[in-house]
Design a protein around this motif. Structure first.
Motif, short mmCIF file in Angstrom:
data_model
loop_
_atom_site.label_atom_id
_atom_site.label_comp_id
_atom_site.label_asym_id
_atom_site.label_seq_id
_atom_site.Cartn_x
_atom_site.Cartn_y
_atom_site.Cartn_z
N ASN A 58 28.99 32.08 48.75
CA ASN A 58 29.44 33.34 47.69
C ASN A 58 27.97 33.89 48.13
O ASN A 58 27.01 33.56 47.77
CB ASN A 58 29.44 32.68 46.32
CG ASN A 58 29.47 33.63 45.27
OD1 ASN A 58 29.76 34.97 45.98
ND2 ASN A 58 29.35 33.52 44.10
N GLY A 71 34.29 36.82 40.30
CA GLY A 71 35.09 35.84 40.88
C GLY A 71 35.65 34.98 39.85
O GLY A 71 35.40 33.99 39.75
N TYR A 102 23.87 34.20 45.70
CA TYR A 102 24.40 34.18 44.36
C TYR A 102 23.22 34.35 43.29
O TYR A 102 22.05 33.73 43.67
CB TYR A 102 25.10 32.73 44.24
CG TYR A 102 25.35 32.43 42.64
CD1 TYR A 102 26.32 33.41 42.00
CD2 TYR A 102 25.19 31.14 42.27
CE1 TYR A 102 26.73 32.89 40.61
CE2 TYR A 102 25.84 30.98 41.25
CZ TYR A 102 26.47 31.81 40.34
OH TYR A 102 26.84 31.30 38.97
N ARG A 143 31.81 43.18 48.20
CA ARG A 143 32.66 41.80 48.20
C ARG A 143 34.03 42.01 47.33
O ARG A 143 33.89 42.68 46.18
CB ARG A 143 31.80 40.92 47.37
CG ARG A 143 32.42 39.42 47.75
CD ARG A 143 31.90 38.52 46.74
NE ARG A 143 32.27 38.70 45.09
CZ ARG A 143 31.82 37.60 44.24
NH1 ARG A 143 30.97 36.90 44.36
NH2 ARG A 143 32.45 38.18 42.98
N PHE A 202 26.87 40.88 37.05
CA PHE A 202 28.23 40.93 36.60
C PHE A 202 28.22 41.79 35.22
O PHE A 202 29.27 42.64 35.11
CB PHE A 202 28.99 39.64 36.42
CG PHE A 202 29.01 38.90 37.98
CD1 PHE A 202 29.81 39.66 38.90
CD2 PHE A 202 28.27 38.11 38.37
CE1 PHE A 202 30.02 39.38 40.15
CE2 PHE A 202 28.35 37.55 39.85
CZ PHE A 202 29.31 38.11 40.69
N LYS A 210 36.38 27.15 39.96
CA LYS A 210 37.24 27.77 40.68
C LYS A 210 38.42 26.75 41.35
O LYS A 210 39.51 27.30 41.66
CB LYS A 210 36.58 28.36 41.90
CG LYS A 210 35.39 29.23 41.69
CD LYS A 210 35.34 30.31 40.66
CE LYS A 210 34.24 30.72 39.88
NZ LYS A 210 33.15 31.42 40.56
C1 MLT Z 1 30.83 35.41 41.21
O1 MLT Z 1 31.70 36.16 41.00
O2 MLT Z 1 29.81 35.54 42.21
C2 MLT Z 1 30.78 34.20 40.52
O3 MLT Z 1 32.19 34.40 39.46
C3 MLT Z 1 29.95 33.97 39.35
C4 MLT Z 1 29.76 32.54 39.00
O4 MLT Z 1 30.66 31.84 39.33
O5 MLT Z 1 29.11 32.36 38.19
#
Ligand code: MLT
Length: 411
Positions: free
Chosen positions: A187, A42, A132, A388, A17, A249
């Motif tokens: 994810n 995310g 992930y 994604r 990220f 989330k």
């Molecule tokens: C993602 O975009 O996969 C998540 O935001 C990363 C995370 O929750 O650390």
């Protein structure tokens, strides 16, 4: 001279990220007029629920008075929060947990990484591909792997490909595995596991004396009935699984930080001499030594999520994001793009048009549509050719992004 941890040098240059952030920043600086729409990381965009904010404020007010002040809290989290989580979030699923089995933390990202502290380096670890990135990278950091090959697979780790060909549901590893990471709703692919599939994993783990590290960070986004929200809905799971959950989330806590990890007291692992020891004891010891608990007002805010009014407000926001997901799926479908997920998860996983490489599509989408997403290959070699999109945007942005997609790829 002091020696560094060589394992860090095996990692690819940057965490996914921040790398995306770097490219987007460079593009934005070079193109200040571009109206960027960010559907990459995310990260939630809607504010905290009003009831949660009120509880957060009240928690801070308590800290402002000698009489109600709190210093260090319990490292495991306050009993009143744990009790609320068990009663409101697990018991309705038919899952009963003891207070001592739930550990409040500052998020499931940290916990899925920190859990490695209590396992021997010699354990054989299986992870999904794509995945992930935290599961993969933390195993590299701790020294469980060799170098990565040219595809990006690290020697010593076992990868379970998840592609459209197997409906993003991995086959059981054929070699002996000790630790298996599963993330459902997934994810990045947005796939879910049915009760029968999860039962298969629990049976596999018990038969092989393996432990499942089950990341349920997105369980609140499940919309279809009968998809399990917790691995403990599956008979036998308390003997073979750790579960991670998150308020990030579910309740917009990505910046507030709160999560939880469940380590059942019946979950055992072996010492070098073969003696079986409860992992709950080790995790508790780890947390008491390395962690001082989540701040009091944050735990008050987290508890408010489960009040009737709080859950109503939180659910409204979840529904808002899932409507975004529906719009994105529909818009991509109309543009002739094949996509997956987005029904029980806030992520839409799409096949790049024309078989473009993931990063190539990332650059094209950024430079021509000014939309930011996440390249599938950033989640692992089997994510190549996928991409994604996150459903956590504002509605206007989602609608505008779909418009740009249709203008670019629609008939
Ligand atoms: C993602 O975009 O996969 C998540 O935001 C990363 C995370 O929750 O650390």
């Amino acid at each position: 001279m002091a020696r560094l941890n060589d394992n860090y040098l095996k990692l690819k240059a940057g965490y996914l990220f921040p790398e995306i952030g770097r490219r987007v920043k460079a593009f934005a600086e070079a193109n200040p007029e571009a109206k960027l729409i960010r559907l990459g990381i995310g990260d939630v965009t809607r504010p905290l629920a009003p009831v949660v904010v009120k509880a957060f404020h009240a928690g801070i007010d308590e800290l402002a008075q000698t009489k109600t002040f709190h210093g260090y809290g319990p490292e495991q989290g306050y009993d009143w929060l744990i009790k609320t989580i068990i009663e409101k979030s697990y018991q309705p699923l038919g899952v009963d947990l003891k207070l001592s089995e739930v550990f409040i933390s500052d998020g499931s990202k940290c916990d899925t990484a920190n859990i490695l502290d209590i396992f021997d380096l010699g354990n054989r670890v299986a992870i999904c591909d794509p995945v992930y990135p935290v599961y993969n990278d933390t195993n590299v950091m701790i020294g469980r792997s060799g170098e990565a090959d040219e595809k990006g697979y690290y020697q010593g780790l076992v990868y379970m490909p998840c592609t459209a060909e197997n409906q993003f549901s991995p086959a059981f590893p054929t070699e002996k595995i000790d630790l298996i990471y599963l993330c459902y709703p997934n994810n990045p692919t947005g796939a879910v596991a049915s009760r029968a599939q999860l039962q298969g994993w629990v049976d596999y783990a018990r038969a092989n004396e393996a432990i499942i590290l089950f990341d349920a960070a997105y369980e609140a986004f499940i919309t279809e009935a009968d998809i399990p929200h917790s691995i403990y809905e599956i008979p036998g799971a308390k003997d073979c699984a750790v579960e991670f959950r998150s308020f990030s989330k579910t309740a917009g806590f990505t910046g507030v930080r709160c999560g939880l990890t469940v380590v059942p007291e019946t979950l055992m692992a072996a010492t070098a001499s073969g003696e079986k020891i409860a992992l709950n004891r080790l995790w508790n010891r780890r947390q008491c030594t390395k962690f001082n608990g989540v701040s009091y007002p944050v735990q008050r805010a987290a508890a408010a999520v489960y009040s009737e009014e709080g859950w109503g407000q939180v659910k409204e926001t979840i529904d808002f994001y899932m409507e975004n997901a529906r719009l994105i799926r529909q818009g991509l479908g109309d543009a002739g793009i094949t996509c997956f997920g987005g029904v029980n998860a806030p992520y839409i996983w799409l096949k790049t048009p024309g078989g473009m490489a993931s990063w190539e599509f990332f650059d094209k989408l950024l430079s021509e549509c000014h939309v930011v997403g996440t390249p599938g290959s950033g989640f692992g070699p089997s994510g190549e050719g996928y991409f994604r999109l996150s459903a956590f945007g504002e509605r206007d942005n989602v609608i505008e992004a779909i418009k740009r997609f249709r203008a670019q790829w629609g008939q």
